[in-house]
Design a protein around this motif. Sequence first.
Motif, PDB file in Angstrom:
ATOM      1  N   ARG A 128      48.693  28.752  33.570  1.00  0.00           N
ATOM      2  CA  ARG A 128      48.496  30.066  34.195  1.00  0.00           C
ATOM      3  C   ARG A 128      47.739  30.998  33.251  1.00  0.00           C
ATOM      4  NH1 ARG A 128      51.364  33.247  37.832  1.00  0.00           N
ATOM      5  NH2 ARG A 128      50.477  35.318  37.843  1.00  0.00           N
ATOM      6  N   ILE A 129      48.104  31.000  31.986  1.00  0.00           N
ATOM      7  CA  ILE A 129      47.431  31.842  30.995  1.00  0.00           C
ATOM      8  C   ILE A 129      45.977  31.399  30.829  1.00  0.00           C
ATOM      9  CG2 ILE A 129      47.363  32.381  28.524  1.00  0.00           C
ATOM     10  CD1 ILE A 129      50.495  32.439  28.669  1.00  0.00           C
ATOM     11  N   ARG A 130      45.750  30.090  30.774  1.00  0.00           N
ATOM     12  CA  ARG A 130      44.379  29.567  30.653  1.00  0.00           C
ATOM     13  C   ARG A 130      43.547  29.919  31.896  1.00  0.00           C
ATOM     14  NH1 ARG A 130      43.241  25.535  26.834  1.00  0.00           N
ATOM     15  NH2 ARG A 130      45.013  25.103  25.491  1.00  0.00           N
ATOM     16  N   HIS A 131      44.167  29.853  33.054  1.00  0.00           N
ATOM     17  CA  HIS A 131      43.476  30.231  34.290  1.00  0.00           C
ATOM     18  C   HIS A 131      43.019  31.680  34.215  1.00  0.00           C
ATOM     19  CE1 HIS A 131      43.393  31.987  38.355  1.00  0.00           C
ATOM     20  NE2 HIS A 131      42.764  30.876  38.665  1.00  0.00           N
ATOM     21  N   ASP A 132      43.906  32.553  33.762  1.00  0.00           N
ATOM     22  CA  ASP A 132      43.549  33.971  33.631  1.00  0.00           C
ATOM     23  C   ASP A 132      42.407  34.154  32.622  1.00  0.00           C
ATOM     24  OD1 ASP A 132      45.536  34.413  35.471  1.00  0.00           O
ATOM     25  OD2 ASP A 132      46.861  35.514  34.115  1.00  0.00           O
ATOM     26  N   ALA A 133      42.421  33.368  31.538  1.00  0.00           N
ATOM     27  CA  ALA A 133      41.340  33.453  30.545  1.00  0.00           C
ATOM     28  C   ALA A 133      40.022  32.964  31.133  1.00  0.00           C
ATOM     29  CB  ALA A 133      41.723  32.637  29.297  1.00  0.00           C
ATOM     30  N   ARG A 134      40.051  31.870  31.878  1.00  0.00           N
ATOM     31  CA  ARG A 134      38.821  31.375  32.514  1.00  0.00           C
ATOM     32  C   ARG A 134      38.283  32.403  33.522  1.00  0.00           C
ATOM     33  NH1 ARG A 134      41.702  26.468  32.180  1.00  0.00           N
ATOM     34  NH2 ARG A 134      42.517  26.710  34.297  1.00  0.00           N
ATOM     35  N   THR A 135      39.197  33.020  34.271  1.00  0.00           N
ATOM     36  CA  THR A 135      38.802  34.037  35.244  1.00  0.00           C
ATOM     37  C   THR A 135      38.145  35.222  34.537  1.00  0.00           C
ATOM     38  OG1 THR A 135      40.562  33.362  36.753  1.00  0.00           O
ATOM     39  CG2 THR A 135      39.660  35.589  37.053  1.00  0.00           C
ATOM     40  N   ALA A 136      38.717  35.653  33.405  1.00  0.00           N
ATOM     41  CA  ALA A 136      38.158  36.780  32.654  1.00  0.00           C
ATOM     42  C   ALA A 136      36.765  36.449  32.138  1.00  0.00           C
ATOM     43  CB  ALA A 136      39.077  37.153  31.497  1.00  0.00           C
ATOM     44  N   LEU A 137      36.526  35.209  31.749  1.00  0.00           N
ATOM     45  CA  LEU A 137      35.202  34.817  31.265  1.00  0.00           C
ATOM     46  C   LEU A 137      34.172  34.744  32.394  1.00  0.00           C
ATOM     47  CD1 LEU A 137      35.950  32.065  28.608  1.00  0.00           C
ATOM     48  CD2 LEU A 137      34.948  34.323  28.221  1.00  0.00           C
ATOM     49  N   ALA A 138      34.632  34.441  33.584  1.00  0.00           N
ATOM     50  CA  ALA A 138      33.727  34.277  34.717  1.00  0.00           C
ATOM     51  C   ALA A 138      33.257  35.605  35.297  1.00  0.00           C
ATOM     52  CB  ALA A 138      34.399  33.448  35.819  1.00  0.00           C
ATOM     53  N   VAL A 139      33.951  36.672  34.962  1.00  0.00           N
ATOM     54  CA  VAL A 139      33.607  37.981  35.531  1.00  0.00           C
ATOM     55  C   VAL A 139      32.399  38.565  34.840  1.00  0.00           C
ATOM     56  CG1 VAL A 139      34.428  40.356  35.828  1.00  0.00           C
ATOM     57  CG2 VAL A 139      35.951  38.435  36.255  1.00  0.00           C
TER      58      VAL A 139
END
Length: 139
Positions: A128-139
């Motif tokens: 879940r934490i990694r997903h949030d990090a990937r999402t933050a990078l994609a923005v």
Amino acid sequence: MDAEDLVADFEVLDTWEDRYRYVIELGRNLAPFPEAERTEANKVQGCASQVWLVSHTEAGPDGPVLRFEGDSDAHIVRGLVAVLLTLLSGRTAREILDTDPLAVFRRIGLEGHLTPQRSNGLRSMVERIRHDARTALAV
């Protein structure tokens, strides 16, 4: 506190009972989790206990920085949340993705002493934490 500080803290504890007590103590020291954030959207799927995680992203000079809040209804799991937040909260998204928190859990000897359900829950929290990090990078 970083990973090395955490490892050093656990190295001075002689027994598993002491280590579990320390994990529980870390959980007790988590900031109060807002009642309004205890939603299905913030619940971590794959955990036997109830676990909630919320991420906040801010711009940083080296990319997005994520800060996390978390809680659980189980004392040991709340402590595991605290360990994860110690390792990952306040780091850039790239640092989070480049960090293997499960390796730290192995170093401090916790991963091998968790029940299979707690191990699966821990992996779900990390994902879940990694997903949030990937999402933050994609923005």
